[in-house]
Scaffold this active site. Structure first.
Site, PDB file in Angstrom:
ATOM      1  N   PRO A 147      -4.513  30.793  28.256  1.00  5.58           N
ATOM      2  CA  PRO A 147      -5.402  29.898  28.991  1.00  5.58           C
ATOM      3  C   PRO A 147      -4.772  29.490  30.320  1.00  5.58           C
ATOM      4  O   PRO A 147      -3.585  29.204  30.386  1.00  5.58           O
ATOM      5  CB  PRO A 147      -5.574  28.696  28.066  1.00  5.58           C
ATOM      6  CG  PRO A 147      -4.662  28.881  26.931  1.00  5.58           C
ATOM      7  CD  PRO A 147      -4.084  30.246  26.980  1.00  5.58           C
ATOM      8  N   GLU A 148      -5.557  29.507  31.376  1.00  9.56           N
ATOM      9  CA  GLU A 148      -5.082  29.096  32.691  1.00  9.56           C
ATOM     10  C   GLU A 148      -5.721  27.753  33.017  1.00  9.56           C
ATOM     11  O   GLU A 148      -6.419  27.174  32.191  1.00  9.56           O
ATOM     12  CB  GLU A 148      -5.441  30.184  33.720  1.00  9.56           C
ATOM     13  CG  GLU A 148      -4.896  31.555  33.311  1.00  9.56           C
ATOM     14  CD  GLU A 148      -5.268  32.679  34.276  1.00  9.56           C
ATOM     15  OE1 GLU A 148      -5.367  32.417  35.481  1.00  9.56           O
ATOM     16  OE2 GLU A 148      -5.439  33.821  33.809  1.00  9.56           O
TER      17      GLU A 148
END
Ligand SMILES: [Zn+2]
Length: 275
Positions: A4-5
Site C-alpha cells: 500500500p502506498e
C-alpha cells in the site's frame, strides 16, 4: 509484489476514523510478537490499555493512532489490514494484534505475510522516531517545492525511479505511483537523478502532486487484497496508464508498454514517450 502506498493508507485511515475515533482501548493482545517493533521492553500492551484514540493521522505510508499520551505508528507493509469486529466473532488465523474497545468491539490487525510493524512512542518523541525522522515532504503543493526536488535530484547519480521510491525525497510514493508519475512526466525511469533538466524537474513535480491527489480522491488502487477497514478498496486502477500494462498499447502513442527492472522493482514505461 504490492505494498500500500500513500493513497491506500489514506483510505485505510479514513475508514478507521469512521469506526474507532474516540474509542477507548481497554486491553491489547499480541499474538505474534514480531509485529511489535518497539518498545522492546514488553510495555506495549500495558501502555496502550486505558488510552483513548484521539485521532488518526497519516505520514507517508505510516498510519498514526494518536492516543492520550502516546502515538501508535503502524506500517502495513505488504498485507497488513485493520478490521473492526464484534468480540464474539471468531479470529481468523492471520489475526496478530487485538485492541479491545469500550464498545465491546475489537480492532483487529490481520497480516497474512506478517511483514507489518507497529511502534509505540511518546507524543513528544513522535517526530524524532526513526520511522518518521527522515521522511521527506508529503506530495502536496503546500509541502513539496520544485527547489527541494531539484536539490535532491541534482546530487543523485542513481535512477530517478529509485529517487521516487526513496521516502527521503517525497513521502508515500511506491512502485505503482512512481511508474505512473514518470509516464505522466515523460521521463525514462532509468535516467540518473542528476541528468534531469529544470523543465523535467518541474514536470515531475507537477505529476507527483497531480497523480497522488487523484489517487487519494479515488481511494487508492485496488490490486489483489488491499481494502480499507470497511472492506472497501479504491478505484484508481481505472486510471493506470503503464503500471501492470506490459504489452498493452500506450494511451498517447500506441507503442507497447515495456517492463524492465529498475531499483530492483518491476518498472513499466513507454519506450517512445519516455526518453
Ligand atoms: Zn507512448
Amino acid at each position: 509484489m504490492f505494498m500500500p502506498e500513500l493513497p491506500e493508507v489514506e483510505n485505510v485511515k479514513n475508514g478507521l476514523k469512521d469506526l474507532v475515533l474516540n474509542r477507548k482501548i481497554e486491553a491489547v493482545t499480541v499474538l505474534w510478537d514480531n509485529i511489535i517493533k518497539d518498545p522492546a521492553d514488553g510495555t506495549f500492551q500495558s501502555t496502550i490499555s486505558g488510552q483513548r484514540i484521539e485521532s488518526i493521522e497519516r505520514r507517508g505510508k505510516f498510519l498514526l493512532f494518536i492516543l492520550d499520551t502516546h502515538v501508535l505508528i503502524s506500517h502495513l507493509r505488504m498485507e497488513g489490514k485493520f478490521r473492526v469486529e464484534e468480540a464474539s466473532k471468531p479470529l481468523t488465523k492471520h489475526t496478530h494484534v487485538i485492541f479491545r474497545l469500550d464498545t465491546g468491539e475489537e480492532l483487529r490487525y490481520l497480516d497474512v505475510r506478517k511483514f507489518g510493524r507497529m511502534s509505540l512512542v511518546e507524543k513528544d518523541n513522535l517526530l524524532s522516531h526513526p520511522s518518521l525522522s527522515t521522511l521527506g515532504p508529503e506530495p502536496v503543493a503546500e509541502a513539496l517545492s520544485v527547489q527541494w526536488l531539484s536539490q535532491f535530484l541534482n546530487t543523485r547519480k542513481r535512477s530517478v525511479k529509485s529517487c521516487l521510491l526513496d521516502q527521503k525525497m517525497v513521502a508515500g510514493i511506491g512502485n505503482i505511483y512512481a511508474d505512473e508519475i514518470l509516464f505522466a512526466s515523460k521521463i525514462h525511469p532509468e535516467r540518473a537523478g542528476e541528468s534531469l533538466s529544470p523543465a523535467e524537474i518541474k514536470a515531475l513535480h507537477g505529476s507527483i502532486i497531480d497523480i497522488m491527489q487523484k489517487a487519494v480522491r479515488a481511494g487508492g488502487t485496488t490490486i489483489r487484497t488491499y481494502s480499507n477497514a470497511h472492506g472497501k478498496g479504491g478505484n484508481y486502477q481505472q486510471n493506470l496508464t503503464v503500471y501492470g500494462k506490459t504489452g498493452k498499447l500506450c494511451v498517447n502513442c500506441q507503442t507497447p508498454i515495456s517492463k524492465i527492472k529498475v531499483a530492483q522493482r518491476g518498472t513499466h514505461y513507454c519506450p517512445t514517450c519516455q526518453i
